[in-house]
Structures are given as C-alpha cells and as structure tokens.
Motif scaffolding. Sequence first.
Motif, PDB file in Angstrom:
ATOM      1  N   GLY A 117       0.838  -1.195   0.000  1.00  0.00           N
ATOM      2  CA  GLY A 117       0.000   0.000   0.000  1.00  0.00           C
ATOM      3  C   GLY A 117       0.870   1.241   0.000  1.00  0.00           C
ATOM      4  N   GLU A 118       0.314   2.361  -0.377  1.00  0.00           N
ATOM      5  CA  GLU A 118       1.109   3.578  -0.433  1.00  0.00           C
ATOM      6  C   GLU A 118       0.224   4.812  -0.504  1.00  0.00           C
ATOM      7  OE1 GLU A 118       2.117   5.195  -3.954  1.00  0.00           O
ATOM      8  OE2 GLU A 118       1.563   3.543  -5.253  1.00  0.00           O
ATOM      9  N   VAL A 119       0.803   5.947  -0.140  1.00  0.00           N
ATOM     10  CA  VAL A 119       0.134   7.226  -0.311  1.00  0.00           C
ATOM     11  C   VAL A 119       1.208   8.231  -0.722  1.00  0.00           C
ATOM     12  CG1 VAL A 119       0.281   7.809   2.153  1.00  0.00           C
ATOM     13  CG2 VAL A 119      -1.428   8.926   0.719  1.00  0.00           C
ATOM     14  N   GLU A 120       0.883   9.076  -1.703  1.00  0.00           N
ATOM     15  CA  GLU A 120       1.888   9.982  -2.264  1.00  0.00           C
ATOM     16  C   GLU A 120       1.487  11.450  -2.115  1.00  0.00           C
ATOM     17  OE1 GLU A 120       2.458   8.887  -6.326  1.00  0.00           O
ATOM     18  OE2 GLU A 120       2.726   6.783  -5.867  1.00  0.00           O
ATOM     19  N   ASN A 121       2.437  12.307  -2.459  1.00  0.00           N
ATOM     20  CA  ASN A 121       2.194  13.750  -2.539  1.00  0.00           C
ATOM     21  C   ASN A 121       1.604  14.353  -1.262  1.00  0.00           C
ATOM     22  OD1 ASN A 121       3.060  13.990  -5.275  1.00  0.00           O
ATOM     23  ND2 ASN A 121       1.143  13.005  -5.880  1.00  0.00           N
ATOM     24  N   ILE A 122       2.281  14.113  -0.139  1.00  0.00           N
ATOM     25  CA  ILE A 122       1.839  14.691   1.126  1.00  0.00           C
ATOM     26  C   ILE A 122       2.681  15.937   1.389  1.00  0.00           C
ATOM     27  CG2 ILE A 122       1.330  14.219   3.553  1.00  0.00           C
ATOM     28  CD1 ILE A 122       1.892  11.201   2.813  1.00  0.00           C
ATOM     29  N   ALA A 123       2.067  17.099   1.318  1.00  0.00           N
ATOM     30  CA  ALA A 123       2.793  18.359   1.494  1.00  0.00           C
ATOM     31  C   ALA A 123       3.202  18.536   2.953  1.00  0.00           C
ATOM     32  CB  ALA A 123       1.920  19.521   1.040  1.00  0.00           C
ATOM     33  N   PRO A 124       4.293  19.274   3.215  1.00  0.00           N
ATOM     34  CA  PRO A 124       4.711  19.545   4.598  1.00  0.00           C
ATOM     35  C   PRO A 124       3.561  20.147   5.399  1.00  0.00           C
ATOM     36  CG  PRO A 124       6.395  20.286   3.064  1.00  0.00           C
ATOM     37  CD  PRO A 124       5.205  19.877   2.228  1.00  0.00           C
ATOM     38  N   GLY A 125       3.383  19.661   6.617  1.00  0.00           N
ATOM     39  CA  GLY A 125       2.353  20.201   7.500  1.00  0.00           C
ATOM     40  C   GLY A 125       0.957  19.659   7.253  1.00  0.00           C
ATOM     41  N   THR A 126       0.824  18.729   6.304  1.00  0.00           N
ATOM     42  CA  THR A 126      -0.500  18.167   6.022  1.00  0.00           C
ATOM     43  C   THR A 126      -0.550  16.685   6.366  1.00  0.00           C
ATOM     44  OG1 THR A 126      -0.061  17.523   3.725  1.00  0.00           O
ATOM     45  CG2 THR A 126      -0.771  19.795   4.116  1.00  0.00           C
ATOM     46  N   SER A 127      -1.757  16.108   6.353  1.00  0.00           N
ATOM     47  CA  SER A 127      -1.959  14.699   6.681  1.00  0.00           C
ATOM     48  C   SER A 127      -2.740  14.006   5.572  1.00  0.00           C
ATOM     49  CB  SER A 127      -2.735  14.564   7.992  1.00  0.00           C
ATOM     50  OG  SER A 127      -1.976  15.062   9.063  1.00  0.00           O
ATOM     51  N   ARG A 128      -2.472  12.709   5.407  1.00  0.00           N
ATOM     52  CA  ARG A 128      -3.228  11.905   4.441  1.00  0.00           C
ATOM     53  C   ARG A 128      -3.486  10.532   5.049  1.00  0.00           C
ATOM     54  NH1 ARG A 128      -2.185  12.818  -1.072  1.00  0.00           N
ATOM     55  NH2 ARG A 128      -3.439  10.971  -1.465  1.00  0.00           N
ATOM     56  N   ALA A 129      -4.632   9.951   4.725  1.00  0.00           N
ATOM     57  CA  ALA A 129      -4.974   8.623   5.230  1.00  0.00           C
ATOM     58  C   ALA A 129      -4.867   7.592   4.110  1.00  0.00           C
ATOM     59  CB  ALA A 129      -6.393   8.634   5.787  1.00  0.00           C
ATOM     60  N   PHE A 130      -4.526   6.361   4.469  1.00  0.00           N
ATOM     61  CA  PHE A 130      -4.591   5.259   3.502  1.00  0.00           C
ATOM     62  C   PHE A 130      -4.756   3.950   4.255  1.00  0.00           C
ATOM     63  CE2 PHE A 130      -0.250   3.180   3.297  1.00  0.00           C
ATOM     64  CZ  PHE A 130       0.376   3.959   4.260  1.00  0.00           C
ATOM     65  N   GLU A 131      -5.202   2.922   3.537  1.00  0.00           N
ATOM     66  CA  GLU A 131      -5.428   1.615   4.151  1.00  0.00           C
ATOM     67  C   GLU A 131      -4.595   0.558   3.453  1.00  0.00           C
ATOM     68  OE1 GLU A 131      -9.569   0.685   4.050  1.00  0.00           O
ATOM     69  OE2 GLU A 131     -10.018   1.941   5.793  1.00  0.00           O
ATOM     70  N   VAL A 132      -4.174  -0.439   4.216  1.00  0.00           N
ATOM     71  CA  VAL A 132      -3.378  -1.531   3.662  1.00  0.00           C
ATOM     72  C   VAL A 132      -3.947  -2.857   4.160  1.00  0.00           C
ATOM     73  CG1 VAL A 132      -1.090  -2.583   3.569  1.00  0.00           C
ATOM     74  CG2 VAL A 132      -1.305  -0.098   3.637  1.00  0.00           C
ATOM     75  N   LYS A 133      -4.135  -3.791   3.229  1.00  0.00           N
ATOM     76  CA  LYS A 133      -4.557  -5.149   3.604  1.00  0.00           C
ATOM     77  C   LYS A 133      -3.311  -5.966   3.878  1.00  0.00           C
ATOM     78  CE  LYS A 133      -8.826  -5.632   0.949  1.00  0.00           C
ATOM     79  NZ  LYS A 133      -9.391  -6.252  -0.271  1.00  0.00           N
ATOM     80  N   VAL A 134      -3.255  -6.604   5.033  1.00  0.00           N
ATOM     81  CA  VAL A 134      -2.072  -7.386   5.384  1.00  0.00           C
ATOM     82  C   VAL A 134      -2.453  -8.808   5.769  1.00  0.00           C
ATOM     83  CG1 VAL A 134      -0.707  -5.406   6.130  1.00  0.00           C
ATOM     84  CG2 VAL A 134      -2.191  -6.554   7.778  1.00  0.00           C
ATOM     85  N   SER A 135      -1.566  -9.751   5.411  1.00  0.00           N
ATOM     86  CA  SER A 135      -1.669 -11.104   5.946  1.00  0.00           C
ATOM     87  C   SER A 135      -0.616 -11.201   7.045  1.00  0.00           C
ATOM     88  CB  SER A 135      -1.436 -12.133   4.843  1.00  0.00           C
ATOM     89  OG  SER A 135      -0.127 -12.050   4.341  1.00  0.00           O
TER      90      SER A 135
END
Length: 235
Positions: free
Chosen positions: A84-102
């Motif tokens: 999983g991954e999340v890109e383009n997070i500017a300084p001082g900001t937040s982003r959410a993402f989810e990852v499926k794991v075994s």
Amino acid sequence: MPARPALVIVALGLALVGCGTATSAADSSATVAIKAGDSTCEVAKTSFAAPGTIAFEVQNVGKDVTEVYVYGKGSGGTFNKIAGEVENIAPGTSRAFEVKVSGGDYEVACKPGQKGSGTRTALHVTGASTTGTSAAAYDREVEFSARDDSFLGLTGLTAKAGERIEFSMKNTSSNHPHEFEVFGPDGKVVGEIGPTGPGTTGEAILELTTAGTYTYMCGISDHASRGLRGSFTVR
Ligand SMILES: [Cu+2]
C-alpha cells in the motif's frame, strides 16, 4: 434549528457502521498514526495480532513533500513488494490510507522528496501468511515494459473480476521516468505504479473488483499522448 434532527440521524448511522467494521480489522479499530519527517518514520503501532486491514494516518512533519509505502517481502527476501502507499503529502498536512495485510513482516518507508528507499520502520502481523511470503496476497504477476512511445507486453491482457494482480513495470527508456495509472470502468483510479526511473522496475498490486473496460496511462508530462496509454477488459 430545523437541521438539528437530521444531524442526529446521521451521527447514529455512522456509529452503527463503526461497530460493524471494527471486528474485521487487524486488531485495530483505531487509526495508526505515522509521523513522516526528513529522516524519521515514526509508526505509532508496529505489532498487530491478526491479518486484516490497517488504516494509517500520515502526518508530514518534515520540510519536503513526502510519500509513505508499506512493503512486504519479495521473493528475494527484500522488502520491495508494495502492499500500500500514499503519495504527494505536502509539509504540514496529513493523508490517510489503508493496507490489507496477511501474517508476516512488513516495512513502512517514509520517503521525503518522494525518492529512494526511504527511512524504514519494521512492522509485524501475527497470523497465517496467505502467499508464502509476507506480501499482500495477489493472484498473479503481469510484467511489462515502458518505452517513450508505448507500453510493451500488455496487448491482449484480460482478467477476471475480483483478481488481484501485481503489475511489474520495467522502464526501458534511456532518460525519462514513467508511471502506470489504472482507471476502472467508472473512471476512478484503481491504483498506480508511481514514477519509475530509466532502467528500474516499479510494482503495484491492484485489485480489479468490477467487470468492464479499464484504461491505463502514464500521467507524466505529455507521455499519454505520445502513446503511453491503453485499455484492457475485466470479465
Ligand atoms: Cu511516461
């Protein structure tokens, strides 16, 4: 004042959804915070009791634009398979993402400047590994290459609805990075292989949930109009 009863109903609905989904997550009903700095990658929770879906919230506490990847172990034993991954997070900001794991070992990589292998933090999930490695489960691998005027190796590609495919792209261009963005039948992004430099290989595991025509392209500069685009069918 007339809006107040409606707000109460919405709040109740959200509470019910929250109760229903909490039990199926990887022992985490709460979001796991990641603080991504210029040379740090602090993950609030690194041990999970069961496979499932982990919800991350990344806060960029550094000075540069950053991205965060979760890697499973590849066949060579190195952590290079993207779960999983999340890109383009500017300084001082937040982003959410989810990852499926075994079950198995993973690494979280924070990449200030969105390049290199990043600063890594180990993560462990207790439980069965569904693939023989600790990488997220996928059904098969599709390898292809990217030149400056076309993708090679994707002609005739078809898939079944519900398949999880690991796309592996070798950039055979002499001097341009390329990426591989995939859009579903509804036009929404399914996933992507991020910018991949000349002579290197990028991978992404994409879940093709619905039947229909999917399109793909390189989103860098004018590459799509130069021929780096196409489509395939999921039945
Ligand atoms: Cu390109």
